[in-house]
Design a protein around this motif. Structure first.
Motif, PDB file in Angstrom:
ATOM      1  N   TYR A   1       1.151  -1.089  -0.257  1.00 36.96           N
ATOM      2  CA  TYR A   1       0.005  -0.171   0.154  1.00 36.96           C
ATOM      3  C   TYR A   1       0.533   1.414  -0.216  1.00 36.96           C
ATOM      4  CZ  TYR A   1      -3.706  -2.630   1.341  1.00 36.96           C
ATOM      5  OH  TYR A   1      -5.088  -4.093   1.818  1.00 36.96           O
TER       6      TYR A   1
ATOM      7  N   ARG B   1       1.176   3.880  -2.658  1.00 37.41           N
ATOM      8  CA  ARG B   1       0.667   5.751  -2.288  1.00 37.41           C
ATOM      9  C   ARG B   1       1.748   6.443  -2.468  1.00 37.41           C
ATOM     10  NH1 ARG B   1      -0.671   6.304   4.020  1.00 37.41           N
ATOM     11  NH2 ARG B   1      -1.040   8.753   3.153  1.00 37.41           N
TER      12      ARG B   1
ATOM     13  N   HIS C   1     -11.166   5.242  -6.228  1.00 37.70           N
ATOM     14  CA  HIS C   1      -9.895   5.978  -5.089  1.00 37.70           C
ATOM     15  C   HIS C   1     -10.174   5.933  -4.170  1.00 37.70           C
ATOM     16  CE1 HIS C   1      -5.719   7.084  -5.514  1.00 37.70           C
ATOM     17  NE2 HIS C   1      -6.529   8.003  -4.727  1.00 37.70           N
TER      18      HIS C   1
ATOM     19  N   TYR D   1      -8.435   3.538  -0.395  1.00 40.75           N
ATOM     20  CA  TYR D   1      -8.342   4.114   0.488  1.00 40.75           C
ATOM     21  C   TYR D   1      -8.793   3.167   2.071  1.00 40.75           C
ATOM     22  CZ  TYR D   1      -4.710   7.120  -1.098  1.00 40.75           C
ATOM     23  OH  TYR D   1      -3.210   7.759  -1.784  1.00 40.75           O
TER      24      TYR D   1
ATOM     25  N   VAL E   1      -6.473   7.721   5.469  1.00 46.51           N
ATOM     26  CA  VAL E   1      -6.444   7.545   5.106  1.00 46.51           C
ATOM     27  C   VAL E   1      -8.509   6.694   4.423  1.00 46.51           C
ATOM     28  CG1 VAL E   1      -4.327   7.119   3.838  1.00 46.51           C
ATOM     29  CG2 VAL E   1      -5.858   5.165   5.300  1.00 46.51           C
ATOM     30  N   THR E   2      -8.511   6.377   5.452  1.00 42.06           N
ATOM     31  CA  THR E   2      -9.798   5.942   5.679  1.00 42.06           C
ATOM     32  C   THR E   2     -10.992   7.065   6.264  1.00 42.06           C
ATOM     33  OG1 THR E   2      -9.651   4.038   6.950  1.00 42.06           O
ATOM     34  CG2 THR E   2     -12.148   4.670   6.861  1.00 42.06           C
TER      35      THR E   2
ATOM     36  N   THR F   1      -9.638  10.094   4.236  1.00 43.81           N
ATOM     37  CA  THR F   1      -9.984  10.574   2.894  1.00 43.81           C
ATOM     38  C   THR F   1     -10.493   9.459   1.871  1.00 43.81           C
ATOM     39  OG1 THR F   1      -7.628  11.607   3.289  1.00 43.81           O
ATOM     40  CG2 THR F   1      -8.296  10.355   1.676  1.00 43.81           C
ATOM     41  N   GLY F   2     -10.606   8.579   2.322  1.00 47.02           N
ATOM     42  CA  GLY F   2     -11.873   7.671   0.855  1.00 47.02           C
ATOM     43  C   GLY F   2     -12.828   8.002   1.448  1.00 47.02           C
TER      44      GLY F   2
END
Length: 214
Positions: free
Chosen positions: A132, A136, A154, A158, A177-178, A180-181
């Motif tokens: 991962y 990134r 995308h 994430y 990141v979660t 952001t996802g």
């Protein structure tokens, strides 16, 4: 040459379409093997390195879509094989031409595909995180000018990454990141390309993470 390239594009587009559809009976290995044989024949008969590189890139993208299809069917060994093949093709082609944003994103997707298999099949989250991180870093500074990119895809990528970061003890990165996802998926919902109920996954993950941190 143009006709043969169209043939490769047809293989890529066919696999791309099936990779986005719900799990079905499509046997991706047949189309994938045909794409590999066609590309091998085209490369062996050409002395033009740029033409060969173009064929390799089309095949690498086909490998990504084939990997997605096999992963969705639970055929992880084949999915891993195709993803690794795609990465090898990209590494080989990068020796001859400068990587485009599309090539970088393709590499990111292939690295994520490998990492997700390590996480799901092997429950090897430390190795998944390594892949991962490569996924990134491959797109740092990229403007995502590629048909491979979507807010939905995308964002879901994430959210998946966040689970492995959490499992290896990187809680802050997992939440980041979660989130952001989740934001990307929310944009997809607002644009009408994703159903609202899909937000239950990222929001559920975030609620669990924040809850465990008190």
């Amino acid at each position: 040459k143009g006709v043969r390239l169209l043939e490769m594009q047809l293989f890529r587009d066919t696999l791309a379409c099936y990779s986005e559809l719900p799990q079905g009976s499509f046997e991706a290995s047949i189309a994938t093997e045909e794409a590999m044989e066609t590309a091998k024949s085209m490369i062996s008969k050409s002395t033009d390195k740029y033409y060969r590189t173009q064929v390799q890139l089309l095949l690498a993208e086909s490998m990504l879509h084939a990997s997605k299809i096999h992963r969705s069917h639970g055929k992880y060994d084949m999915a891993l094989k195709f993803a690794n093949n795609g990465l090898a093709l990209l590494d080989n082609s990068s020796e001859d031409i400068e990587e485009t944003p599309h090539d970088k994103y393709l590499k990111s997707q292939l690295c994520f595909a490998i990492g997700s298999i390590k996480a799901i099949r092997d429950e090897d989250h430390p190795e998944a995180v390594e892949w991962y991180t490569k996924a990134r870093s491959a797109v740092v500074g990229s403007n995502f000018i590629t048909p491979l990119y979507s807010n939905q895809g995308h964002g879901q990528m994430y959210v998946s990454m966040g689970l492995s970061y959490w499992e290896v003890g990187e809680q802050e990165k997992a939440i980041k990141v979660t989130q952001t996802g989740a934001n990307l998926m929310k944009q997809a919902v607002e644009s009408g390309s994703l159903q609202l109920q899909a937000m239950a996954v990222p929001y559920g993950n975030l609620a669990t993470m924040h809850g465990k941190l008190g």
